[in-house]
Design a protein around this motif. Structure first.
Motif, PDB file in Angstrom:
ATOM      1  N   GLY A 219      74.544  29.887  -3.195  1.00 56.45           N
ATOM      2  CA  GLY A 219      73.538  30.681  -4.144  1.00 56.45           C
ATOM      3  C   GLY A 219      72.672  31.758  -3.534  1.00 56.45           C
ATOM      4  O   GLY A 219      72.452  31.455  -2.320  1.00 56.45           O
ATOM      5  N   SER A 242      75.632  32.060  -0.128  1.00 58.35           N
ATOM      6  CA  SER A 242      76.921  32.409  -0.736  1.00 58.35           C
ATOM      7  C   SER A 242      76.439  33.159  -2.253  1.00 58.35           C
ATOM      8  O   SER A 242      75.366  32.823  -2.739  1.00 58.35           O
ATOM      9  CB  SER A 242      77.725  31.279  -0.969  1.00 58.35           C
ATOM     10  OG  SER A 242      77.287  30.483  -1.912  1.00 58.35           O
ATOM     11  N   SER A 243      77.513  33.969  -2.929  1.00 56.32           N
ATOM     12  CA  SER A 243      77.205  34.407  -4.009  1.00 56.32           C
ATOM     13  C   SER A 243      78.422  34.743  -4.789  1.00 56.32           C
ATOM     14  O   SER A 243      79.268  34.788  -4.358  1.00 56.32           O
ATOM     15  CB  SER A 243      76.099  35.672  -3.977  1.00 56.32           C
ATOM     16  OG  SER A 243      76.721  36.643  -3.667  1.00 56.32           O
ATOM     17  N   TRP A 244      78.367  35.030  -6.144  1.00 54.01           N
ATOM     18  CA  TRP A 244      79.284  35.071  -6.923  1.00 54.01           C
ATOM     19  C   TRP A 244      79.615  36.769  -7.021  1.00 54.01           C
ATOM     20  O   TRP A 244      78.705  37.653  -7.250  1.00 54.01           O
ATOM     21  CB  TRP A 244      79.000  34.609  -8.430  1.00 54.01           C
ATOM     22  CG  TRP A 244      80.132  35.019  -9.585  1.00 54.01           C
ATOM     23  CD1 TRP A 244      80.045  36.002 -10.514  1.00 54.01           C
ATOM     24  CD2 TRP A 244      81.264  34.258  -9.480  1.00 54.01           C
ATOM     25  NE1 TRP A 244      81.251  35.938 -11.130  1.00 54.01           N
ATOM     26  CE2 TRP A 244      82.206  34.752 -10.551  1.00 54.01           C
ATOM     27  CE3 TRP A 244      82.063  33.307  -8.854  1.00 54.01           C
ATOM     28  CZ2 TRP A 244      83.441  34.216 -11.223  1.00 54.01           C
ATOM     29  CZ3 TRP A 244      83.295  32.679  -9.126  1.00 54.01           C
ATOM     30  CH2 TRP A 244      84.015  33.480 -10.461  1.00 54.01           C
ATOM     31  N   SER A 251      83.671  33.893  -5.555  1.00 49.04           N
ATOM     32  CA  SER A 251      82.337  33.744  -4.822  1.00 49.04           C
ATOM     33  C   SER A 251      82.766  34.076  -3.248  1.00 49.04           C
ATOM     34  O   SER A 251      83.772  33.937  -2.747  1.00 49.04           O
ATOM     35  CB  SER A 251      81.718  32.605  -4.980  1.00 49.04           C
ATOM     36  OG  SER A 251      82.508  31.348  -4.610  1.00 49.04           O
ATOM     37  N   GLY A 273      71.759  38.183  -8.535  1.00 48.43           N
ATOM     38  CA  GLY A 273      71.984  37.277  -7.345  1.00 48.43           C
ATOM     39  C   GLY A 273      73.212  37.666  -6.743  1.00 48.43           C
ATOM     40  O   GLY A 273      73.685  36.683  -5.868  1.00 48.43           O
ATOM     41  N   ALA A 304      72.453  25.842  -4.335  1.00 47.77           N
ATOM     42  CA  ALA A 304      71.630  26.415  -5.335  1.00 47.77           C
ATOM     43  C   ALA A 304      72.333  27.211  -6.215  1.00 47.77           C
ATOM     44  O   ALA A 304      71.601  28.577  -6.206  1.00 47.77           O
ATOM     45  CB  ALA A 304      70.333  27.150  -4.508  1.00 47.77           C
ATOM     46  N   ALA A 305      73.489  26.941  -6.477  1.00 44.59           N
ATOM     47  CA  ALA A 305      73.982  27.909  -7.574  1.00 44.59           C
ATOM     48  C   ALA A 305      74.461  27.145  -8.865  1.00 44.59           C
ATOM     49  O   ALA A 305      73.912  27.560  -9.899  1.00 44.59           O
ATOM     50  CB  ALA A 305      75.313  28.394  -6.863  1.00 44.59           C
ATOM     51  N   ALA A 329      70.365  23.381  -7.167  1.00 36.88           N
ATOM     52  CA  ALA A 329      70.852  23.520  -8.413  1.00 36.88           C
ATOM     53  C   ALA A 329      70.755  22.095  -9.150  1.00 36.88           C
ATOM     54  O   ALA A 329      70.484  20.900  -8.492  1.00 36.88           O
ATOM     55  CB  ALA A 329      72.510  23.825  -8.217  1.00 36.88           C
TER      56      ALA A 329
END
Ligand code: NAD
Length: 428
Positions: A219, A242-244, A251, A273, A304-305, A329
């Protein structure tokens, strides 16, 4: 939400049942606590920018308010489900009780995707959500806040609608408001910083110097960004986030083994984000699959996603080097994965403790609204650190004393406090 067959509420109930057995809770208390006390489902009609009317589905779930008014965020997500909202409301009850703030647990949501909505359409959803629930929330009943894909602007629209309906100012109705409009200094940082306060304490327990550690983060939103900021200030190195990716509907993990540069990444990240993949590659980041944050050679993992990210399928990919998992998360680890993590002796800081900084600062925001007197950022963050450290110490002490996994210790403290409040009130 990432896997349509995953039922977060069943997971939350399974976590509760385990502790109810351990505490030998009577059947009445068990029945009361394993389900929400109230839930509201409603339709929110919105006239869209193209003049058509679209109806959005909204929810508010109030799990338990024996220890005080309900508290919990509102999520905007295209794959939101009532079972996720139920689970999150139950986790809120345990979270408030774990860090001993006088609030109960609630959660809300709307099935929508703000990526595809104009500001005006989002405002109408916020106001429509409040119109449906205005009689059942409020500073003495249930206090909403932001969560995934909702922010201070959404909260202010909601507050404005609530105050219009009730014909007076009630700034303590909603937290996470903008500064100068009843918001608290430190709220933006609170959840991420809170995660790192607990990591700092866990490192002390394990006798590890933060400056010798590295972390992988899933996240890159509000929680992750501030967790990274404080962790780096403690001397830690973050090797990936990481992120979407909205365009590709998947992701990605962005890795720099000698340490990511937070400001550089923030400069190529959108307000949801999401990190720009092409620009990250130009800046020298390895662009890996979204799930590769989990198998990095680091001491600390910070999911934390979203929920349901460390599961029976991928838990064995966690490197031997990992000493701590801190759940930024809500519900990122399934009970099946938890068992493996416990067997391996990894120090788990469970969500109800690790990410309680957000609700703690929200509580502070409400306190300040009630006084109509606002603290400095330093004051808010110092109080936050004290509350989180004290919560951590109680959970860690119980875990050591009774040889319980940290999650179980946190639940034992929280469920006991809530069950006692229900008993003292004569509910059970
Ligand atoms: P956010 O919307 O600001 O950020 C979410 C981040 O997760 C974004 O970077 C997004 O790109 C990323 N993401 C989404 N799906 C992903 C996937 N499949 N793989 C990798 N990354 C993905 O949300 P947030 O406020 O940072 O919340 C994150 C988590 O923390 C949620 O579980 C939320 O409930 C929890 N939480 C938030 C707060 C708070 O104060 N914001 C408090 C307590 C708990």
């Amino acid at each position: 939400m990432s896997d349509s067959s995953f039922n977060a509420f069943e997971m939350a109930q399974a976590q509760f049942d385990r502790i109810a057995d351990l505490l030998e809770l009577d059947s009445g208390t068990r029945d009361l606590l394993r389900n929400p006390m109230r839930e509201y489902h409603f339709n929110i009609p919105v006239r869209m920018d193209d003049n058509t009317v679209k109806v959005f589905q909204g929810f508010r779930v109030q799990h338990n308010d024996a220890r005080g008014p309900g508290k919990g965020g509102i999520r905007f997500h295209p794959m939101e489900t009532i079972n996720t909202v139920r689970a999150l409301s139950m986790w809120m009850t345990w979270k408030c009780a774990t860090v001993d703030i006088p609030l109960g647990g609630s959660k809300g949501g709307v099935i929508c995707d703000p990526h595809n909505l104009s500001q005006r359409e989002q405002e109408l959803i916020c106001r429509g959500w409040v119109r449906q629930i205005a009689r059942d929330i409020g500073p003495l009943r249930d206090i909403p806040a932001p969560d995934i894909m909702t922010n201070a602007q959404h909260m202010l629209w909601m507050l404005d609608e609530y105050e219009t309906i009730h014909g007076a100012k009630f700034p303590g109705t909603i937290t996470g408001k903008p500064l100068g409009m009843g918001g608290s200094l430190g709220r933006t940082e609170a959840t991420g910083f809170g995660v790192v306060y607990t990591i700092r304490e866990a490192l002390k327990v394990l006798g590890i110097d933060p400056g010798t550690t590295s972390a992988a983060v899933q996240g890159f939103g509000n929680v992750a960004q501030y967790a990274i900021k404080l962790y780096q200030q403690l001397g830690g190195k973050v090797v990936c986030v990481s992120s979407w990716d909205q365009a590709e509907q998947t992701s990605f993990t962005f890795r720099k083994l000698d340490g990511i540069n937070l400001d550089e990444l923030l400069g190529i990240t959108n307000r949801f984000g999401g990190i720009n993949k092409t620009k990250a590659a130009e800046l020298g980041y390895d662009v890996l699959n979204g799930d590769e944050w989990i198998d990095q050679d680091v001491e600390i993992l910070i999911p934390a996603a979203l929920e349901n990210q460390i599961t029976g399928d991928n838990v064995n990919r966690i490197a031997n080097q990992v000493k701590i998992i801190a759940e930024g998360a809500n519900g990122p680890t399934t009970p099946e994965a938890d068992e493996v993590i416990n067997e391996r002796g990894i120090y788990m800081i469970p969500d109800t403790l690790a990410n309680a900084g957000g609700v703690t600062c929200s509580y502070f925001e409400q306190v300040q609204c009630n006084m109509n007197y606002y603290w400095s950022k330093e004051e808010a963050l110092t109080k936050l650190d004290q509350q989180m450290t004290s919560g951590f110490t109680s959970v860690n002490d119980l875990s050591r004393k009774k040889k319980l996994p940290m999650r179980d210790a946190a639940y034992v403290i929280a469920v006991n406090r809530v069950a006692n409040a229900c008993r003292d009130r004569g509910w059970v």
